[in-house]
Design a protein around this motif. Structure first.
Motif, short mmCIF file in Angstrom:
data_model
loop_
_atom_site.label_atom_id
_atom_site.label_comp_id
_atom_site.label_asym_id
_atom_site.label_seq_id
_atom_site.Cartn_x
_atom_site.Cartn_y
_atom_site.Cartn_z
N ILE A 46 -14.35 15.37 -2.48
CA ILE A 46 -14.51 14.48 -3.63
C ILE A 46 -13.85 13.16 -3.29
CG2 ILE A 46 -14.07 14.13 -6.09
CD1 ILE A 46 -13.75 17.11 -6.42
N ARG A 47 -14.58 12.07 -3.49
CA ARG A 47 -14.06 10.73 -3.23
C ARG A 47 -14.31 9.85 -4.45
NH1 ARG A 47 -12.91 7.88 1.64
NH2 ARG A 47 -11.64 6.11 1.02
N SER A 48 -13.31 9.13 -4.89
CA SER A 48 -13.48 8.27 -6.06
C SER A 48 -14.32 7.05 -5.70
CB SER A 48 -12.12 7.83 -6.60
OG SER A 48 -11.38 7.13 -5.61
N LEU A 49 -15.30 6.75 -6.56
CA LEU A 49 -16.07 5.52 -6.43
C LEU A 49 -15.43 4.40 -7.23
CD1 LEU A 49 -19.73 6.89 -6.72
CD2 LEU A 49 -18.42 6.39 -4.65
N GLU B 224 0.83 -1.18 0.00
CA GLU B 224 0.00 0.00 0.00
C GLU B 224 0.88 1.25 0.00
OE1 GLU B 224 -3.62 1.74 2.76
OE2 GLU B 224 -1.87 0.88 3.75
N LEU B 225 0.54 2.20 -0.85
CA LEU B 225 1.17 3.52 -0.86
C LEU B 225 0.09 4.56 -0.61
CD1 LEU B 225 3.41 3.37 -4.09
CD2 LEU B 225 4.09 2.83 -1.74
N VAL B 226 0.36 5.48 0.29
CA VAL B 226 -0.55 6.60 0.51
C VAL B 226 0.27 7.88 0.46
CG1 VAL B 226 -2.27 7.63 2.03
CG2 VAL B 226 -1.97 5.15 2.02
N THR C 162 1.91 13.31 -24.76
CA THR C 162 2.26 14.35 -23.79
C THR C 162 1.47 14.25 -22.50
OG1 THR C 162 0.66 15.86 -24.82
CG2 THR C 162 2.94 15.96 -25.61
N CYS C 163 0.50 13.33 -22.43
CA CYS C 163 -0.32 13.18 -21.22
C CYS C 163 0.44 12.38 -20.16
CB CYS C 163 -1.63 12.47 -21.55
SG CYS C 163 -2.73 13.38 -22.62
N ALA C 164 0.19 12.74 -18.92
CA ALA C 164 0.73 11.98 -17.78
C ALA C 164 -0.30 12.01 -16.66
CB ALA C 164 2.05 12.57 -17.30
N SER C 165 -0.34 10.98 -15.86
CA SER C 165 -1.26 10.94 -14.73
C SER C 165 -0.68 9.99 -13.68
CB SER C 165 -2.65 10.45 -15.17
OG SER C 165 -2.63 9.07 -15.46
N VAL C 166 -1.18 10.12 -12.46
CA VAL C 166 -0.75 9.22 -11.39
C VAL C 166 -1.02 7.76 -11.77
CG1 VAL C 166 -1.14 8.51 -9.01
CG2 VAL C 166 -0.95 10.94 -9.57
N PRO C 167 -2.23 7.40 -12.24
CA PRO C 167 -2.45 5.99 -12.60
C PRO C 167 -1.52 5.48 -13.69
CG PRO C 167 -4.54 7.13 -12.34
CD PRO C 167 -3.48 8.19 -12.33
N HIS C 168 -1.25 6.30 -14.71
CA HIS C 168 -0.38 5.83 -15.78
C HIS C 168 1.07 5.70 -15.32
CE1 HIS C 168 -3.75 7.31 -18.46
NE2 HIS C 168 -3.60 6.05 -18.79
N GLY D 196 -9.82 20.68 -0.29
CA GLY D 196 -8.96 21.85 -0.40
C GLY D 196 -7.96 21.67 -1.54
N ARG D 197 -6.73 22.03 -1.29
CA ARG D 197 -5.69 21.85 -2.31
C ARG D 197 -5.00 20.50 -2.21
NH1 ARG D 197 -5.37 26.26 -5.07
NH2 ARG D 197 -5.93 28.26 -4.14
N HIS D 198 -5.48 19.64 -1.31
CA HIS D 198 -4.85 18.35 -1.09
C HIS D 198 -5.59 17.24 -1.84
CE1 HIS D 198 -3.06 20.60 2.23
NE2 HIS D 198 -2.11 19.72 2.19
N TYR D 199 -4.82 16.47 -2.55
CA TYR D 199 -5.34 15.34 -3.32
C TYR D 199 -4.63 14.09 -2.80
CZ TYR D 199 -7.05 13.03 -7.62
OH TYR D 199 -7.69 12.22 -8.51
N THR D 200 -5.33 13.30 -2.01
CA THR D 200 -4.73 12.13 -1.37
C THR D 200 -4.99 10.87 -2.20
OG1 THR D 200 -5.10 13.12 0.81
CG2 THR D 200 -4.62 10.76 0.74
N TRP D 201 -3.93 10.12 -2.44
CA TRP D 201 -4.01 8.87 -3.21
C TRP D 201 -3.66 7.69 -2.32
CZ3 TRP D 201 -4.91 8.12 -8.53
CH2 TRP D 201 -5.09 9.29 -9.28
#
Length: 248
Positions: A29-32, A3-5, A103-109, A127-132
């Protein structure tokens, strides 16, 4: 399984959704669901908040060049679509899909490149925090993942690693899952030492943030997450056995 957080804290003007959530701190916002292949990404998100904040989030997503999770700092040319699946006074459900370009990049990729297939994602925006929270096989190169991620976000966001641990069936593992990150522990210790939890408070969050030389939003986030971990640990330890009596 491992697990990575971690959290990304976005600078103003770098992410339209982060700017909107910062203006509406009651929104979350929470991902389903969140899925990615080497060429595509699609996700469903659940947004909670006031009617005003939900409308603001919807506008930020639909009325701007929004590619869910894309880290490109300029228009990447992806083919994308975002749809509102549900919108009430209390909740907003969004579906986003895009096909990436070179040119696209994302955390999942980036995770797929360095952590392998079969990666699971759980996210939370406030807020400005995006937790993965990422669950992976444990055979990939975690250091390379974080190195490329830091390069991709550049000066737009600051990366904070919150936890790396073995993942159990419940999603996290005992002591490691309930452990505070060094940043959270430092924030909590400073809050206690400087009277933040006294009644009345001897210092407010702004003064404490200035003392620690961190942004106010960052300190608020760290304290909230630390309090959440400690509260859940307290309950899991069986110390809360029933409702407290209320004096008349």
């Amino acid at each position: 399984m491992r697990e990575l957080v971690f959290a990304l804290e976005y600078e103003p003007g770098c992410n339209r959704v982060a700017d909107t959530l910062s203006e509406h701190p009651e929104a979350r916002i929470r991902s389903l669901s969140l899925h990615a292949t080497s060429e595509r990404l699609w996700r469903v998100d659940h947004v909670t908040g006031t009617p005003e904040s939900l409308s603001a989030v919807e506008t930020a997503v639909l009325d701007s060049d929004y590619y869910a999770d894309c880290l490109a700092t300029e228009h990447c040319g992806a083919t994308q679509s975002t749809e509102v699946l549900d919108h009430t006074d209390e909740t907003l459900v969004l579906y986003s899909y895009w096909e990436r370009t070179p040119t696209c990049a994302s955390v999942p990729h980036i995770a797929l490149d360095h952590l392998g297939d079969g990666v699971l994602f759980d996210t939370r925006n406030e807020g400005r925090h995006y937790t993965w929270r990422i669950i992976h096989s444990g055979t990939g190169d975690v250091a390379a993942f974080f190195e490329e991620l830091e390069g991709a976000v550049g000066e737009c966001a600051r990366l904070e690693v919150l936890r790396t641990a073995s993942a159990s069936r419940s999603g996290s593992s005992g002591e490691e899952a309930n452990a505070l990150s060094p940043e959270q522990e430092a924030a909590l210790r400073a809050a206690v030492e400087h009277g933040y939890y006294e009644s009345p408070r001897e210092i407010d969050v702004g003064g404490l943030a200035a003392h620690l030389d961190v942004p106010r939003s960052t300190l608020t986030y760290r304290l909230r997450r630390a309090e959440e971990i400690l509260a859940k640990r307290y309950v899991d330890d069986g110390r809360v056995t029933g409702a407290p009596s209320i004096p008349l």
